[in-house]
Design a protein around this motif. Structure first.
Motif, PDB file in Angstrom:
ATOM      1  N   THR A 226     -75.019 -56.034 -38.438  1.00 19.19           N
ATOM      2  CA  THR A 226     -74.633 -54.751 -37.853  1.00 19.19           C
ATOM      3  C   THR A 226     -75.702 -54.175 -36.930  1.00 19.19           C
ATOM      4  O   THR A 226     -75.380 -53.362 -36.066  1.00 19.19           O
ATOM      5  CB  THR A 226     -74.332 -53.721 -38.966  1.00 19.19           C
ATOM      6  OG1 THR A 226     -75.455 -53.659 -39.870  1.00 19.19           O
ATOM      7  CG2 THR A 226     -73.092 -54.114 -39.735  1.00 19.19           C
ATOM      8  N   ASN A 227     -76.953 -54.575 -37.087  1.00 20.25           N
ATOM      9  CA  ASN A 227     -78.029 -54.036 -36.253  1.00 20.25           C
ATOM     10  C   ASN A 227     -78.302 -54.874 -35.014  1.00 20.25           C
ATOM     11  O   ASN A 227     -78.691 -54.343 -33.976  1.00 20.25           O
ATOM     12  CB  ASN A 227     -79.320 -53.913 -37.068  1.00 20.25           C
ATOM     13  CG  ASN A 227     -79.369 -52.618 -37.848  1.00 20.25           C
ATOM     14  OD1 ASN A 227     -78.360 -51.933 -38.000  1.00 20.25           O
ATOM     15  ND2 ASN A 227     -80.545 -52.275 -38.347  1.00 20.25           N
ATOM     16  N   ASN A 228     -78.139 -56.189 -35.123  1.00 27.20           N
ATOM     17  CA  ASN A 228     -78.420 -57.091 -34.014  1.00 27.20           C
ATOM     18  C   ASN A 228     -77.465 -58.286 -34.097  1.00 27.20           C
ATOM     19  O   ASN A 228     -77.857 -59.392 -34.448  1.00 27.20           O
ATOM     20  CB  ASN A 228     -79.875 -57.563 -34.073  1.00 27.20           C
ATOM     21  CG  ASN A 228     -80.297 -58.329 -32.836  1.00 27.20           C
ATOM     22  OD1 ASN A 228     -79.455 -58.728 -32.021  1.00 27.20           O
ATOM     23  ND2 ASN A 228     -81.583 -58.551 -32.662  1.00 27.20           N
ATOM     24  N   PRO A 229     -76.177 -58.059 -33.764  1.00 24.43           N
ATOM     25  CA  PRO A 229     -75.184 -59.143 -33.900  1.00 24.43           C
ATOM     26  C   PRO A 229     -75.468 -60.345 -33.006  1.00 24.43           C
ATOM     27  O   PRO A 229     -75.089 -61.467 -33.343  1.00 24.43           O
ATOM     28  CB  PRO A 229     -73.861 -58.465 -33.523  1.00 24.43           C
ATOM     29  CG  PRO A 229     -74.260 -57.267 -32.723  1.00 24.43           C
ATOM     30  CD  PRO A 229     -75.574 -56.815 -33.280  1.00 24.43           C
ATOM     31  N   LEU A 230     -76.148 -60.120 -31.883  1.00 27.01           N
ATOM     32  CA  LEU A 230     -76.472 -61.246 -31.008  1.00 27.01           C
ATOM     33  C   LEU A 230     -77.395 -62.214 -31.728  1.00 27.01           C
ATOM     34  O   LEU A 230     -77.217 -63.442 -31.642  1.00 27.01           O
ATOM     35  CB  LEU A 230     -77.125 -60.751 -29.716  1.00 27.01           C
ATOM     36  CG  LEU A 230     -77.512 -61.827 -28.707  1.00 27.01           C
ATOM     37  CD1 LEU A 230     -76.303 -62.667 -28.313  1.00 27.01           C
ATOM     38  CD2 LEU A 230     -78.159 -61.190 -27.474  1.00 27.01           C
ATOM     39  N   PHE A 231     -78.387 -61.695 -32.457  1.00 27.09           N
ATOM     40  CA  PHE A 231     -79.262 -62.564 -33.242  1.00 27.09           C
ATOM     41  C   PHE A 231     -78.491 -63.188 -34.400  1.00 27.09           C
ATOM     42  O   PHE A 231     -78.635 -64.379 -34.679  1.00 27.09           O
ATOM     43  CB  PHE A 231     -80.452 -61.765 -33.775  1.00 27.09           C
ATOM     44  CG  PHE A 231     -81.366 -62.570 -34.665  1.00 27.09           C
ATOM     45  CD1 PHE A 231     -82.383 -63.330 -34.137  1.00 27.09           C
ATOM     46  CD2 PHE A 231     -81.186 -62.577 -36.050  1.00 27.09           C
ATOM     47  CE1 PHE A 231     -83.215 -64.083 -34.950  1.00 27.09           C
ATOM     48  CE2 PHE A 231     -82.013 -63.325 -36.866  1.00 27.09           C
ATOM     49  CZ  PHE A 231     -83.034 -64.077 -36.318  1.00 27.09           C
ATOM     50  N   TYR A 232     -77.696 -62.373 -35.105  1.00 22.68           N
ATOM     51  CA  TYR A 232     -76.983 -62.834 -36.304  1.00 22.68           C
ATOM     52  C   TYR A 232     -76.062 -64.010 -35.983  1.00 22.68           C
ATOM     53  O   TYR A 232     -76.126 -65.056 -36.629  1.00 22.68           O
ATOM     54  CB  TYR A 232     -76.176 -61.673 -36.882  1.00 22.68           C
ATOM     55  CG  TYR A 232     -75.419 -62.001 -38.151  1.00 22.68           C
ATOM     56  CD1 TYR A 232     -76.059 -62.003 -39.381  1.00 22.68           C
ATOM     57  CD2 TYR A 232     -74.064 -62.301 -38.112  1.00 22.68           C
ATOM     58  CE1 TYR A 232     -75.371 -62.287 -40.550  1.00 22.68           C
ATOM     59  CE2 TYR A 232     -73.369 -62.601 -39.276  1.00 22.68           C
ATOM     60  CZ  TYR A 232     -74.023 -62.587 -40.495  1.00 22.68           C
ATOM     61  OH  TYR A 232     -73.338 -62.884 -41.650  1.00 22.68           O
ATOM     62  N   PHE A 233     -75.213 -63.848 -34.972  1.00 24.94           N
ATOM     63  CA  PHE A 233     -74.292 -64.928 -34.622  1.00 24.94           C
ATOM     64  C   PHE A 233     -74.945 -65.943 -33.686  1.00 24.94           C
ATOM     65  O   PHE A 233     -74.657 -67.144 -33.762  1.00 24.94           O
ATOM     66  CB  PHE A 233     -73.038 -64.349 -33.946  1.00 24.94           C
ATOM     67  CG  PHE A 233     -72.203 -63.493 -34.855  1.00 24.94           C
ATOM     68  CD1 PHE A 233     -71.396 -64.064 -35.820  1.00 24.94           C
ATOM     69  CD2 PHE A 233     -72.240 -62.114 -34.745  1.00 24.94           C
ATOM     70  CE1 PHE A 233     -70.631 -63.273 -36.671  1.00 24.94           C
ATOM     71  CE2 PHE A 233     -71.473 -61.314 -35.588  1.00 24.94           C
ATOM     72  CZ  PHE A 233     -70.678 -61.892 -36.556  1.00 24.94           C
TER      73      PHE A 233
END
Length: 301
Positions: A226-233
């Protein structure tokens, strides 16, 4: 200006008989009469010793430091400010006024004590130092804020700001979760230099560096959704894409060099590349949506 009567010193404990009396006494000597010990079911006399030293003692209904902190703030603390510390005598009660000053002045909602500003010899093993540095760098990279020491157990916060956080961690992950939630809720955080001392002889730590470090890394990654979806996915997508490309290179090389085909591996390679690209695209889209959402909230303010 708020005085010590507007502060509750919160000490979660679990078998801290070797240090609890001295810790409670130190805060009371600093003028903090409201000392709350939340005990996780100690069997070494911690509760009795804490009460004799002048603390208010309750036994938590669940297990783990995180649950103890949530239960204490929710059900047993009415003070405007909460000073959270460990009961192992590693933190200095004399640092309490500096920890509370940003809250009293209205500069911050949440204060983190930076142990690395004055860490005494023997206070932290080399393995723990390395782990702390890696976790802090990962937090700064993933969540975009450098709080310098997110694993510090010395915290000060307003009760109101704490109640705005969505916390679920049961154990030592509570510090990491609070830091992530502060970023997510856009709370003002100030870092204050503190002294960090070795545990006294006869006092055993409840921390397991490898196990708890792994839990903290997983918590950092999970919260990135939720804070950094670009990093997460994107991180998973990048790994899947690179893995698929490496398999494709092997399949192509074996086919050209030796005339050997690997149909199943070729399918796996294609699936990995497609999955990776889709995750990367989803990460970019989710990041755009999150950015737009934050901009709309900013315009609303």
């Amino acid at each position: 200006m708020a005085g010590p009567s507007d502060v509750c010193v919160l000490l979660p404990t679990m078998d801290e008989a070797a240090t609890i009396e001295d810790v409670v006494a130190a805060y009371r000597e600093e003028g903090f009469e409201n000392v709350l010990v939340v005990d996780g079911g100690s069997t070494d006399g911690t509760q009795r010793l804490a009460a004799e030293a002048g603390a208010r003692v309750i036994e938590q209904s669940g297990e783990g430091k995180g649950q103890a902190v949530r239960e204490a703030v929710r059900d047993h603390i009415d003070a405007e400010f909460v000073l959270l510390a460990d009961a192992d005598a590693t933190y200095d009660a004399a640092d309490a006024p500096a920890m509370l000053e940003p809250l009293r002045d209205g500069r911050a909602d949440h204060v983190i004590g930076d142990r690395f500003a004055d860490i005494r010899p023997g206070a932290m093993t080399r393995l723990n130092r390395i782990g702390n540095r890696l976790i802090n760098r990962a937090f700064a990279r993933i969540h975009g804020q450098d709080y310098r020491d997110i694993l510090s157990g010395y915290r000060a916060f307003t009760r109101e700001s704490f109640e705005a956080l969505s916390l679920a961690a049961e154990g030592f992950g509570i510090e990491t979760e609070m830091a992530v939630e502060c970023v997510k809720r856009d709370l003002t955080v100030e870092v204050v230099p503190i002294t960090y001392r070795p545990r006294p002889e006869g006092s055993d730590t409840n921390l397991h560096p490898i196990r708890d470090g792994g839990i903290i890394f997983l918590e950092l990654y999970r919260k990135a959704k939720t804070n950094n979806p670009l990093f997460y996915f994107g991180s998973v997508g990048t790994i899947a894409t690179i893995g698929g490309i490496l398999v494709a290179i092997y399949v192509l090389y074996d086919w050209i060099a030796h005339g050997i085909g690997h149909e199943i591996l070729a399918i796996v390679s294609a699936a990995g590349i497609l999955l990776g690209i889709q995750l990367l695209m989803f990460g970019f889209l989710a990041d755009m949506i999150l950015t737009l959402h934050r901009e709309r909230l900013g315009d609303g303010d």
